[in-house]
Design an enzyme around this catalytic site. Sequence first.
Site, PDB file in Angstrom:
ATOM      1  CG  ASP A 173      -1.890  -0.859   1.133  1.00 13.39           C
ATOM      2  OD1 ASP A 173      -2.323  -1.557   0.272  1.00 13.39           O
ATOM      3  OD2 ASP A 173      -2.659  -1.143   2.497  1.00 13.39           O
ATOM      4  CG  ASP A 397      -8.776  -7.522   5.406  1.00 14.28           C
ATOM      5  OD1 ASP A 397      -7.759  -7.986   5.229  1.00 14.28           O
ATOM      6  OD2 ASP A 397      -9.729  -7.866   4.775  1.00 14.28           O
TER       7      ASP A 397
HETATM    8  C1  BGC Z   1      -1.877  -6.497   9.607  1.00 12.15           C
HETATM    9  C2  BGC Z   1      -0.655  -6.952  10.126  1.00 12.15           C
HETATM   10  C3  BGC Z   1      -0.833  -8.733   9.491  1.00 12.15           C
HETATM   11  C4  BGC Z   1      -1.293  -8.581   8.373  1.00 12.15           C
HETATM   12  C5  BGC Z   1      -1.487 -10.136   7.851  1.00 12.15           C
HETATM   13  C6  BGC Z   1      -2.239  -6.633   8.053  1.00 12.15           C
HETATM   14  O1  BGC Z   1      -3.299  -6.061   7.811  1.00 12.15           O
HETATM   15  O2  BGC Z   1      -1.865  -5.010   9.966  1.00 12.15           O
HETATM   16  O3  BGC Z   1      -0.445  -6.999  11.600  1.00 12.15           O
HETATM   17  O4  BGC Z   1       0.414  -9.237  10.118  1.00 12.15           O
HETATM   18  O5  BGC Z   1      -2.385  -8.205   7.947  1.00 12.15           O
HETATM   19  O6  BGC Z   1      -2.562 -10.693   8.480  1.00 12.15           O
END
Ligand code: BGC
Length: 463
Positions: A173, A397
């Site tokens: 992102d 998410d």
């Molecule tokens: C989170 C992370 C996480 C990753 C995988 C991201 O949206 O902020 O903390 O490790 O997703 O699930």
Amino acid sequence: MRRTGTTSHGTRRRPAASRRRPAALLALALGAALTVALPPPASAAARVDNPYAGATPYVNPDWSARAAAEPGGGAIADEPSFVWMDRIAAIEGTGDAKGLREHLDTALEQGADLFQVVVYDLPGRDCAALASNGELGPTEIDRYRNEYIDPIADILADPAYAGLRIVTLIEPDSLPNLVTNAGGTDGSTEACATMKANGNYEKGVGYALHTLGAIPNVYNYVDAAHHGWLGWDSNFVPAAQEFKKAATTEGATVSDVHGFIVNTANYSALKEPHFKVTDAVNGTTVRQSKWVDWNYYVDELSFAQALRTELVRQGFAQDIGMLIDTARNGWGGSARPTSAGPLTGVDAYVDGGRVDRRIHAGNWCNQSGAGIGERPTAAPEPGIDAYVWAKPPGESDGNSRPIDNDEGKGFDRMCDPTYTGNGRNGYNLSGALPDSPLAGHWFSAQFQELVRNAYPPLGGGSA
Ligand code: BGC
């Protein structure tokens, strides 16, 4: 991942190195001239064009155990997915999560020869949203270099791991946010404008590429958002230019980039089988439908292949490869259309036929109705190195309600199912599932729905 939702129309959402490795060639030439059989150091093996070809990827046993414990999860529990280094503490490991070294050692024990890791801790992380805000403030680029990238590089460079092809996914992102959300668009935020002005996303990405790209068995793939974010003419070429800029910052060169990944943690369909962007209904292009909204792409495969061509045009290597995150873009189940929509108008035609059932293509948080997508596959299509699972299915998410936490994560209303603020006209529901935990935390209800709605469907009566 995500973020596109609220920008305005138009601006809207919206091998390395040498796969030829001079040193290795020189060694070969010398070896031949001296007729001495010098065993090449294990770490000096030339990078291959597609690291996924013929590889056995690491299966994260922690994710695997969580998946296997869910109804139907056994059908996918042995699939490989990326390990996320989402904070400095993740490198050493925390109470319930292995550190990087332990993952790599486990990969060797498994007999794997490919390891996938997400590099995700930039200063001012997740500037256009709140759910994955990180631990480093906007100016903490030195901590990013010294406490995050350097320790990761030290571990990855350990000769013990020289036999692994290590795929890195660089900073989801971040650069796309500089393109679409850092000023002059409806979706712009102060935080992204700050990161654009201070240059710390570009410096961080450049530093990561340069530092990790110096390790001969590391393959860097840079995050390139998804078609529903960068598929407009106002941001497609600018994005490729932004990637080039970052990849030539802080000592990095385009040779430090092995490829790019699209759809990281997003839900955009791989292929829309029932309509094409070139279709028209009664003389009106489907680009005018509410869903497509003037985008030039309607799915991730077409976007990835076109972006690859543009990236080469911008100066990246001819042989870069693309990855597509297919963990959660399956859109199967009973709601999946089996034929094109009616020819009564562009909206009816597109909405009746599209397999991506989101309320709005900019929705990105814990999408209701989504399913597991294509299983990880090497070289599935021209220009595509692999379908991968970047976002481990079942990991949230973002939280649907505010939650106190020590991970720096905020509450983004795009994760609140009652929020209606998304989209150009600001009236679309977020499409998020209710009762979700913090980003990255296990979300059992979502996992179970993903399994039920898998497409291609899962065999073995998994549902
Ligand atoms: C989170 C992370 C996480 C990753 C995988 C991201 O949206 O902020 O903390 O490790 O997703 O699930």
